[in-house]
Design a protein around this motif. Structure first.
Motif, short mmCIF file in Angstrom:
data_model
loop_
_atom_site.label_atom_id
_atom_site.label_comp_id
_atom_site.label_asym_id
_atom_site.label_seq_id
_atom_site.Cartn_x
_atom_site.Cartn_y
_atom_site.Cartn_z
N CYS A 260 -9.56 11.84 29.54
CA CYS A 260 -9.49 13.29 29.64
C CYS A 260 -9.90 13.72 31.04
CB CYS A 260 -10.42 13.93 28.60
SG CYS A 260 -10.76 15.68 28.86
N PRO A 261 -9.11 14.56 31.72
CA PRO A 261 -9.40 14.91 33.11
C PRO A 261 -10.70 15.68 33.30
CG PRO A 261 -7.61 16.25 32.25
CD PRO A 261 -7.86 15.16 31.25
N VAL A 262 -11.13 16.40 32.28
CA VAL A 262 -12.42 17.08 32.36
C VAL A 262 -13.54 16.06 32.18
CG1 VAL A 262 -13.91 18.81 31.27
CG2 VAL A 262 -11.47 19.27 31.57
N ARG A 263 -13.39 15.24 31.20
CA ARG A 263 -14.41 14.21 30.89
C ARG A 263 -14.64 13.27 32.07
NH1 ARG A 263 -14.04 11.29 25.01
NH2 ARG A 263 -15.19 9.35 25.46
N ARG A 264 -13.57 12.87 32.75
CA ARG A 264 -13.71 11.93 33.86
C ARG A 264 -14.44 12.55 35.05
NH1 ARG A 264 -9.11 9.10 36.27
NH2 ARG A 264 -10.81 7.81 37.05
N GLN A 265 -14.41 13.87 35.16
CA GLN A 265 -15.11 14.53 36.26
C GLN A 265 -16.60 14.67 36.01
OE1 GLN A 265 -13.15 18.03 38.18
NE2 GLN A 265 -11.64 17.76 36.54
N ALA A 266 -17.05 14.45 34.77
CA ALA A 266 -18.43 14.78 34.43
C ALA A 266 -19.24 13.63 33.84
CB ALA A 266 -18.44 15.95 33.43
N VAL A 267 -18.60 12.68 33.16
CA VAL A 267 -19.32 11.59 32.50
C VAL A 267 -19.34 10.38 33.44
CG1 VAL A 267 -19.38 10.05 30.50
CG2 VAL A 267 -18.60 12.42 30.24
N PRO A 268 -20.49 9.75 33.64
CA PRO A 268 -20.55 8.56 34.51
C PRO A 268 -19.55 7.49 34.09
CG PRO A 268 -22.77 9.32 34.01
CD PRO A 268 -21.83 10.13 33.16
N ALA A 269 -19.03 6.78 35.08
CA ALA A 269 -18.09 5.68 34.84
C ALA A 269 -18.49 4.50 35.70
CB ALA A 269 -16.66 6.11 35.17
N MET A 270 -18.08 3.31 35.30
CA MET A 270 -18.48 2.10 36.01
C MET A 270 -17.93 2.06 37.44
SD MET A 270 -20.55 0.47 34.19
CE MET A 270 -20.59 -1.05 35.13
N GLY A 271 -16.85 2.78 37.70
CA GLY A 271 -16.32 2.81 39.06
C GLY A 271 -17.30 3.34 40.08
N GLU A 272 -18.24 4.15 39.65
CA GLU A 272 -19.25 4.70 40.57
C GLU A 272 -20.16 3.63 41.12
OE1 GLU A 272 -21.33 8.17 39.01
OE2 GLU A 272 -19.71 8.47 37.58
N LEU A 273 -20.28 2.53 40.41
CA LEU A 273 -21.22 1.47 40.80
C LEU A 273 -20.54 0.33 41.55
CD1 LEU A 273 -23.11 1.46 37.39
CD2 LEU A 273 -23.76 2.66 39.48
N ALA A 274 -19.22 0.43 41.70
CA ALA A 274 -18.48 -0.61 42.43
C ALA A 274 -18.58 -0.38 43.93
CB ALA A 274 -17.01 -0.60 41.99
N GLU A 275 -18.41 -1.43 44.71
CA GLU A 275 -18.43 -1.33 46.16
C GLU A 275 -17.02 -1.23 46.69
OE1 GLU A 275 -20.66 -4.42 48.00
OE2 GLU A 275 -22.52 -3.98 46.90
N PHE A 276 -16.82 -0.31 47.66
CA PHE A 276 -15.52 -0.11 48.27
C PHE A 276 -15.65 -0.21 49.78
CE2 PHE A 276 -14.88 1.65 44.12
CZ PHE A 276 -13.52 1.50 43.85
N SER A 277 -14.66 -0.81 50.40
CA SER A 277 -14.66 -0.97 51.85
C SER A 277 -14.66 0.40 52.53
CB SER A 277 -13.41 -1.75 52.27
OG SER A 277 -13.32 -1.83 53.68
N GLY A 278 -15.53 0.55 53.51
CA GLY A 278 -15.57 1.77 54.31
C GLY A 278 -16.31 2.93 53.68
N ALA A 279 -16.83 2.78 52.48
CA ALA A 279 -17.52 3.89 51.82
C ALA A 279 -18.83 4.20 52.54
CB ALA A 279 -17.80 3.54 50.36
N GLU A 280 -19.14 5.50 52.64
CA GLU A 280 -20.36 5.95 53.28
C GLU A 280 -20.99 7.05 52.42
OE1 GLU A 280 -20.10 6.78 57.61
OE2 GLU A 280 -17.96 6.46 57.32
N VAL A 281 -22.28 7.30 52.65
CA VAL A 281 -22.93 8.38 51.92
C VAL A 281 -22.61 9.74 52.54
CG1 VAL A 281 -24.80 6.94 51.04
CG2 VAL A 281 -25.10 8.15 53.22
N ASP A 282 -22.26 9.76 53.84
CA ASP A 282 -22.02 11.04 54.51
C ASP A 282 -20.83 10.91 55.47
OD1 ASP A 282 -22.31 13.65 55.46
OD2 ASP A 282 -23.80 13.07 56.96
N PRO A 283 -19.63 10.65 54.95
CA PRO A 283 -18.49 10.46 55.86
C PRO A 283 -18.07 11.71 56.60
CG PRO A 283 -17.74 10.55 53.58
CD PRO A 283 -19.24 10.52 53.54
N VAL A 284 -18.49 12.89 56.14
CA VAL A 284 -18.06 14.14 56.80
C VAL A 284 -19.05 14.60 57.86
CG1 VAL A 284 -16.80 14.82 54.74
CG2 VAL A 284 -19.12 15.67 55.06
N GLY A 285 -20.18 13.90 58.00
CA GLY A 285 -21.09 14.18 59.10
C GLY A 285 -22.04 15.34 58.92
#
Length: 392
Positions: free
Chosen positions: A87-112
């Motif tokens: 559900c598109p609402v549910r996916r925006q609000a409930v934690p998912a395992m993808g949040e804990l995966a590592e991705f190349s180039g990810a930063e905590v503050d990419p917008v500066g």
């Protein structure tokens, strides 16, 4: 007594409407935004009052503990499909395992934001405008938040000092830089504050002669529209010009209650714009995005930006390719009214960069133009000069 929106009485109609385990809420409480804030979903037990958690969600809730904050208002929970984890609402609000995966180039503050921070709260990135980070609090901690760092490791923060400290330094910085004509209050969500506290901030900004426009970035019209009360709107209207930008990402979020909240803002002279984020599995197809933009226009919200999802730590699983963004923009341009087409941008440390694919190119014969149907024509430079030197 009032059930959540769209719910039927399972005792009389067991085959219709959402599942009967959802709570029954008196109308008076349902209309009170403070009640929703007090009753937010913050753990698996509370979530099960609204949805049947999937194994992935159960695991993510456990593993996100101490890593990322999460909460969901009863109102927003009522929009979720109780049986569909996609559900598109549910996916925006409930934690998912993808949040804990590592991705190349990810930063905590990419917008500066932290790079351009000048005081405890003021981020001065553009010549004539600043953002003021006023709070870390949100009614719902969106899983795709660009500022997810302020909920990282629970104690993560963009503030240099305490959120509750004096605003004197921030206001002084703005007053001492008269080139700043536009101040955007953001966070977190500024409307998390009570009206009185918010008015202290807004009135102090309005007292600075060089500040022409005050903007508020808030997702309350989407996540908890009951917050948009007549009292709030009347207060804000005393400090015009005030603008509000909100954040609808899917047509399912446009409800009678959210439309009524927008109407209250507009009736008090507060224009409402929308900033959508392109999110994988939520709105990354032309049909959904067209419907979202046309529904926004129907409730008199002006589409403003379509953000390409930032490669933020804990958010990267929502990213699409830029090519997908081009496909969607081309599916909007020419198919809906022009002011319903947002500007597609990528936010970087050097600013928001428009990245829609151009519908023209320069050739030796003039401008090669392409329309929304893929039809092409060349306009000779004698008809529409490309350069000043081409003028006769």
């Amino acid at each position: 007594m009032s059930r959540t929106p769209g719910e039927t009485d399972a005792a009389t109609d067991p085959d219709a409407g959402p599942l009967p385990f959802r709570p029954v809420v008196p109308d008076e409480q349902w209309r009170d935004w403070r009640w929703h804030m007090r009753k937010r979903v913050t753990n698996a037990e509370k979530a099960r009052q609204w949805i049947r958690l999937s194994p992935d969600e159960e695991e993510a809730i456990v593993k996100a503990a101490g890593k990322y904050r999460w909460s969901i208002t009863p109102y927003y929970a009522s929009l979720m499909d109780p049986d569909d984890p996609e559900c598109p609402v549910r996916r925006q609000a409930v934690p998912a395992m993808g949040e804990l995966a590592e991705f190349s180039g990810a930063e905590v503050d990419p917008v500066g934001d932290m790079f351009y921070r000048k005081t405890n709260r003021v981020v001065h990135k553009y010549p004539d405008r600043v953002i003021m980070l006023v709070t870390e609090a949100c009614p719902v901690y969106c899983r795709h938040c660009t500022r997810k760092f302020h909920t990282t490791d629970v104690d993560g923060t963009y503030f240099r000092d305490d959120e509750g400290g004096s605003y004197d330094e921030d206001l002084r910085y703005i007053a001492e830089h008269p080139e700043i004509r536009d101040v955007l209050l953001t966070g977190g969500d500024p409307l998390s504050y009570q009206d009185g506290k918010l008015e202290e901030i807004v009135s102090a900004l309005r007292a600075i002669p060089s500040v022409e426009i005050i903007r508020i970035g808030s997702r309350f019209p989407v996540l908890l529209p009951q917050r948009i009360t007549d009292g709030l709107c009347e207060m804000l209207a005393r400090y015009h010009p005030v603008w509000l930008n909100t954040h609808f990402n899917h047509p399912k979020e446009i409800t009678e209650e959210s439309a009524a909240a927008v109407d209250r803002l507009l009736r008090h002279g507060i224009p409402v714009g929308n900033q959508t984020v392109l999110l994988r599995g939520i709105n990354d197809d032309v049909a959904t995005m067209r419907r979202l933009m046309t529904e926004l226009l129907r409730v008199r919200v002006r589409p403003y930006y379509l953000y390409h999802c930032d490669n933020v730590t804990g958010v990267s699983h929502f990213m699409t390719s830029v090519e997908k963004g081009w496909e969607i923009m081309e599916g909007l341009q020419g198919h809906i009214t022009g002011f319903g087409v947002p500007q597609y941008v990528l936010t970087t440390r050097i600013g928001k960069i428009p990245i829609a694919r151009p519908s023209y190119s320069e050739t030796p014969d003039g401008l090669l133009l392409r329309n929304h149907r893929g039809q092409e024509m060349v306009v000779d430079s004698s008809v529409h000069p490309i350069r000043e030197s081409d003028l006769r």
